[in-house]
Design an enzyme around this catalytic site. Sequence first.
Site, PDB file in Angstrom:
ATOM      1  N   GLU A 119      -0.854  -8.177   5.630  1.00 34.55           N
ATOM      2  CA  GLU A 119      -0.557  -8.327   7.063  1.00 34.55           C
ATOM      3  C   GLU A 119      -1.844  -8.432   7.890  1.00 34.55           C
ATOM      4  O   GLU A 119      -1.795  -8.743   9.076  1.00 34.55           O
ATOM      5  CB  GLU A 119       0.329  -7.171   7.555  1.00 34.55           C
ATOM      6  CG  GLU A 119      -0.371  -5.838   7.786  1.00 34.55           C
ATOM      7  CD  GLU A 119      -0.681  -5.070   6.499  1.00 34.55           C
ATOM      8  OE1 GLU A 119      -0.503  -5.625   5.396  1.00 34.55           O
ATOM      9  OE2 GLU A 119      -1.128  -3.909   6.617  1.00 34.55           O
ATOM     10  N   HIS A 163      -3.366  -5.193   1.802  1.00 32.05           N
ATOM     11  CA  HIS A 163      -2.789  -5.369   3.150  1.00 32.05           C
ATOM     12  C   HIS A 163      -2.699  -6.840   3.566  1.00 32.05           C
ATOM     13  O   HIS A 163      -3.528  -7.303   4.367  1.00 32.05           O
ATOM     14  CB  HIS A 163      -3.636  -4.593   4.166  1.00 32.05           C
ATOM     15  CG  HIS A 163      -3.435  -3.119   4.093  1.00 32.05           C
ATOM     16  ND1 HIS A 163      -2.527  -2.450   4.881  1.00 32.05           N
ATOM     17  CD2 HIS A 163      -3.993  -2.196   3.286  1.00 32.05           C
ATOM     18  CE1 HIS A 163      -2.545  -1.164   4.578  1.00 32.05           C
ATOM     19  NE2 HIS A 163      -3.431  -0.982   3.613  1.00 32.05           N
ATOM     20  N   CYS A 183       0.829  -1.208   0.000  1.00 32.79           N
ATOM     21  CA  CYS A 183       0.000   0.000   0.000  1.00 32.79           C
ATOM     22  C   CYS A 183       0.869   1.267   0.000  1.00 32.79           C
ATOM     23  O   CYS A 183       1.515   1.547  -1.003  1.00 32.79           O
ATOM     24  CB  CYS A 183      -0.975  -0.052   1.162  1.00 32.79           C
ATOM     25  SG  CYS A 183      -2.435   0.915   0.841  1.00 32.79           S
TER      26      CYS A 183
HETATM   27  N1  GLN Z   1      -3.662   6.423   0.900  1.00 40.10           N
HETATM   28  C1  GLN Z   1      -2.397   6.153   1.482  1.00 40.10           C
HETATM   29  C2  GLN Z   1      -1.268   6.914   0.791  1.00 40.10           C
HETATM   30  O1  GLN Z   1      -1.490   7.555  -0.171  1.00 40.10           O
HETATM   31  C3  GLN Z   1      -2.090   4.667   1.431  1.00 40.10           C
HETATM   32  C4  GLN Z   1      -3.129   3.917   2.212  1.00 40.10           C
HETATM   33  C5  GLN Z   1      -2.613   2.697   2.899  1.00 40.10           C
HETATM   34  O2  GLN Z   1      -1.408   2.478   3.029  1.00 40.10           O
HETATM   35  N2  GLN Z   1      -3.526   1.916   3.407  1.00 40.10           N
HETATM   36  O3  GLN Z   1      -0.172   6.886   1.241  1.00 40.10           O
END
Ligand code: GLN
Length: 202
Positions: A184, A182, A81
Site C-alpha cells: 500500500e 507493505h 504484515c
Molecule cells: N511488528 C508488527 C507485528 O508484530 C507488524 C509490523 C507491521 O505491520 N508493519 O504485528
Amino acid sequence: MSAPRIGVLALQGAFREHIRSLRRCGADAVEIRTREDLDGLSGLVLPGGESTVMGKLLTEWDMMDRLRGLIRDGLPVFGTCAGLILLCTDIIGHPGQPRIGLLDASVRRNAFGRQVDSFTTDLELSPFPAVRPLEDRPAPMRAVFIRAPLIERTGTGVEVLARVNGLPVAVRQRNILAVSFHPELTADLRLHQWVVDMAEAG
Ligand code: GLN
C-alpha cells in the site's frame, strides 16, 4: 457491473493507504470498524500495524469469529504484515496471541531484527495467480518491509509467490493472499488488483 465492495479492517494501522490503492483498482473500498460492517463484502484487506492490538480488538469487539467464518467460506482476503500474522495458524513464540488462524504457515514476528527495522528491496514475483491472464515474466515488485514478519514454514496448500533470502514473503492459499511487506506504500497495484479481481469473479 457495480464496483465490488472491499472492506479494509480499520481498527488500527495502515488502513487509509489500502483504501486509496483499492479505489485506484476500481473498488468500492470501505472502512471496517464493527461486526455489522462485515456484512455484504466481496473482499477484505487486513492492513499492517500491530497484530497484538488488532487481535485483541477483534476479540473484544466480537468480530473474530465472524471474520474467520467469512474467510473460511471463501471471502477473498489480502493480509499485509500484521495482517499476515493474524491470518497464520502458528505465531512462533506467541501461542496465546489472538489470531484468525486459517493460513497454514508458521510466522516469526519482527524477524529481521531491530538493526534492520525497515528496508526496501525488489522482489521477483512468481507468475501471479490472478484471475486475469498470467504475466509470463512479471516485472519485479518494489517491496517496503517495516518490522516485518518472516514465514518459516508453509503447509502443502500454500503457494509461495516471492522470497527474500530464500524465505517466503508472499504466499497464497486458495482465497487468502498474504505478504510480509507493505504494497500500500508503493504505486504497484498488482496485489490489490488480485483481491478486486477475486471479488469481481465472486
Ligand atoms: N511488528 C508488527 C507485528 O508484530 C507488524 C509490523 C507491521 O505491520 N508493519 O504485528
